[in-house]
Write a protein that holds these residues in place. Sequence first.
Motif, short mmCIF file in Angstrom:
data_model
loop_
_atom_site.label_atom_id
_atom_site.label_comp_id
_atom_site.label_asym_id
_atom_site.label_seq_id
_atom_site.Cartn_x
_atom_site.Cartn_y
_atom_site.Cartn_z
N VAL A 211 127.17 24.18 55.72
CA VAL A 211 126.64 23.19 54.78
C VAL A 211 126.84 21.77 55.32
CG1 VAL A 211 126.94 22.18 52.49
CG2 VAL A 211 126.95 24.66 52.76
N ILE A 212 128.03 21.49 55.84
CA ILE A 212 128.35 20.14 56.33
C ILE A 212 128.15 20.05 57.85
CG2 ILE A 212 130.12 18.37 56.48
CD1 ILE A 212 129.16 18.98 53.64
N GLU A 213 128.76 20.98 58.57
CA GLU A 213 128.62 21.02 60.02
C GLU A 213 127.89 22.30 60.39
OE1 GLU A 213 131.56 21.77 63.80
OE2 GLU A 213 132.14 20.16 62.41
N PRO A 214 126.77 22.20 61.10
CA PRO A 214 125.99 23.41 61.44
C PRO A 214 126.86 24.48 62.09
CG PRO A 214 124.77 21.44 62.02
CD PRO A 214 126.14 20.97 61.63
N TYR A 215 126.57 25.72 61.72
CA TYR A 215 127.29 26.86 62.27
C TYR A 215 126.43 27.50 63.35
CZ TYR A 215 130.36 30.95 62.32
OH TYR A 215 131.25 31.93 62.70
N ALA A 216 126.93 27.55 64.58
CA ALA A 216 126.14 28.05 65.71
C ALA A 216 125.79 29.52 65.52
CB ALA A 216 126.91 27.85 67.00
N TYR A 217 124.59 29.88 65.96
CA TYR A 217 124.21 31.28 65.95
C TYR A 217 123.27 31.55 67.12
CZ TYR A 217 119.59 30.16 63.97
OH TYR A 217 118.32 29.69 63.76
N ASP A 218 123.17 32.82 67.45
CA ASP A 218 122.35 33.22 68.59
C ASP A 218 120.97 33.66 68.10
OD1 ASP A 218 121.22 34.22 70.85
OD2 ASP A 218 122.65 35.87 71.14
N PRO A 219 119.94 32.86 68.32
CA PRO A 219 118.60 33.24 67.82
C PRO A 219 118.03 34.46 68.53
CG PRO A 219 118.48 31.29 69.23
CD PRO A 219 119.94 31.58 69.02
N ASP A 220 118.63 34.85 69.66
CA ASP A 220 118.15 36.02 70.40
C ASP A 220 118.90 37.30 70.04
OD1 ASP A 220 116.28 34.49 71.86
OD2 ASP A 220 117.86 33.85 73.24
N ASP A 221 119.79 37.21 69.07
CA ASP A 221 120.55 38.39 68.63
C ASP A 221 119.57 39.43 68.09
OD1 ASP A 221 122.27 40.25 67.57
OD2 ASP A 221 122.94 38.98 65.91
N SER A 222 119.53 40.59 68.72
CA SER A 222 118.55 41.62 68.34
C SER A 222 118.80 42.17 66.94
CB SER A 222 118.57 42.77 69.34
OG SER A 222 119.85 43.38 69.38
N SER A 223 120.04 42.08 66.45
CA SER A 223 120.33 42.58 65.10
C SER A 223 119.84 41.62 64.02
CB SER A 223 121.83 42.79 64.93
OG SER A 223 122.51 41.55 64.76
N GLN A 224 119.58 40.36 64.42
CA GLN A 224 119.13 39.31 63.50
C GLN A 224 120.14 39.03 62.38
OE1 GLN A 224 115.17 41.02 62.54
NE2 GLN A 224 114.31 39.35 63.74
N ALA A 225 121.39 39.41 62.60
CA ALA A 225 122.41 39.22 61.57
C ALA A 225 122.60 37.75 61.22
CB ALA A 225 123.74 39.82 62.03
N SER A 226 122.49 36.87 62.21
CA SER A 226 122.75 35.45 61.96
C SER A 226 121.68 34.78 61.11
CB SER A 226 122.88 34.71 63.30
OG SER A 226 124.00 35.15 64.02
N LEU A 227 120.53 35.43 60.97
CA LEU A 227 119.46 34.85 60.16
C LEU A 227 119.72 34.99 58.67
CD1 LEU A 227 116.33 36.00 62.20
CD2 LEU A 227 117.42 33.74 62.19
N GLY A 228 120.57 35.94 58.30
CA GLY A 228 120.94 36.08 56.89
C GLY A 228 119.77 36.40 55.98
N ARG A 229 119.72 35.70 54.86
CA ARG A 229 118.74 36.00 53.82
C ARG A 229 117.29 35.83 54.30
NH1 ARG A 229 118.24 37.17 48.61
NH2 ARG A 229 116.73 36.10 47.28
N TYR A 230 117.10 35.09 55.37
CA TYR A 230 115.76 34.93 55.93
C TYR A 230 115.13 36.28 56.26
CZ TYR A 230 112.09 33.81 59.31
OH TYR A 230 110.89 33.73 59.97
#
Length: 306
Positions: A211-230
């Motif tokens: 919310v305050i400081e962006p949380y890094a994630y891997d957009p190439d993660d095949s599981s797409q876990a970092s995308l969350g509700r998207y």
Amino acid sequence: MLLQLLLAGISHAREPVSAVQYPAKITPEMLLGKKLFFDPLLSEDRQTNCASCHLFSHGGSYPQAKTPMHNGRKSRYNSPSVFNLSQNYPLGWEGQLTSMQAQMHSLVNKQAKMGLSWDNIENRLRQQADYNSRFTRLYPEGITRKSITQALVTYQLALTTPSPFDAYLQGDESAISEDAILGYELFKRYGCVSCHQGQKIGGNLLQKIGVIEPYAYDPDDSSQASLGRYNTTENEADIQVFRVPSLRNVAQTPPYFHDGSVSTLEDVIRLMARHQLGREIPVTDVTLIVAFLESLSGSPHPTLMP
């Protein structure tokens, strides 16, 4: 420290967190659900049961970052605890499920976890005299996907875990340590309680990580876990939005976060403070907050345990 403890007592009646209790009565339906929950008959290989991914010795969760599925793949997300689900809404890391019944049907329909369809499950259970007898006594329709789901859901909703902290909330000032009391006050003052509140100390809203400081994630993660509700909505505003987890039994359920990427509570506290609150928490305060979180550990009613 004495002044802080006195202030904690003064605010005791206006808590943003409330206590949980054991079920008032253990019913035959709960016990049928328990039998189903631990029965490998519900899996294709007859070796896996519901508790295989929700270990009672690990706070109702799984001790690895991702849980193995029937097809040999890993799940998208870290397995959440099966305890204290009664007030959790919505369900699923993406908040994609509106009820435990919907969650149960989603798991079976995908056949990824246990490998059996509803027809297979119903047929297997109907071949067991004990199941036929117990279902007939409880449900006029006998063994159907609806009655199987109802028994399992009833059992899981009964898995509440009263903790020493609940005893403290109900007036037993000696139930937890002074460090835990001070940690709870810090938990509230830092603002952690804005997302982690209610009976489950979380589990009742969706929030973006970072919310305050962006949380890094891997957009190439095949599981797409970092995308969350998207993954559910395909709305860009929902990227990295997740259901806020309950903190009950959190000391027993590492690794943490949706992807199981964090192994200690100390790191969780520091990361959440930085990314959600924009603050750096001193080591001494982190230690006190950990003491509070440890006081949230409890177990289901003895009759409902394995």
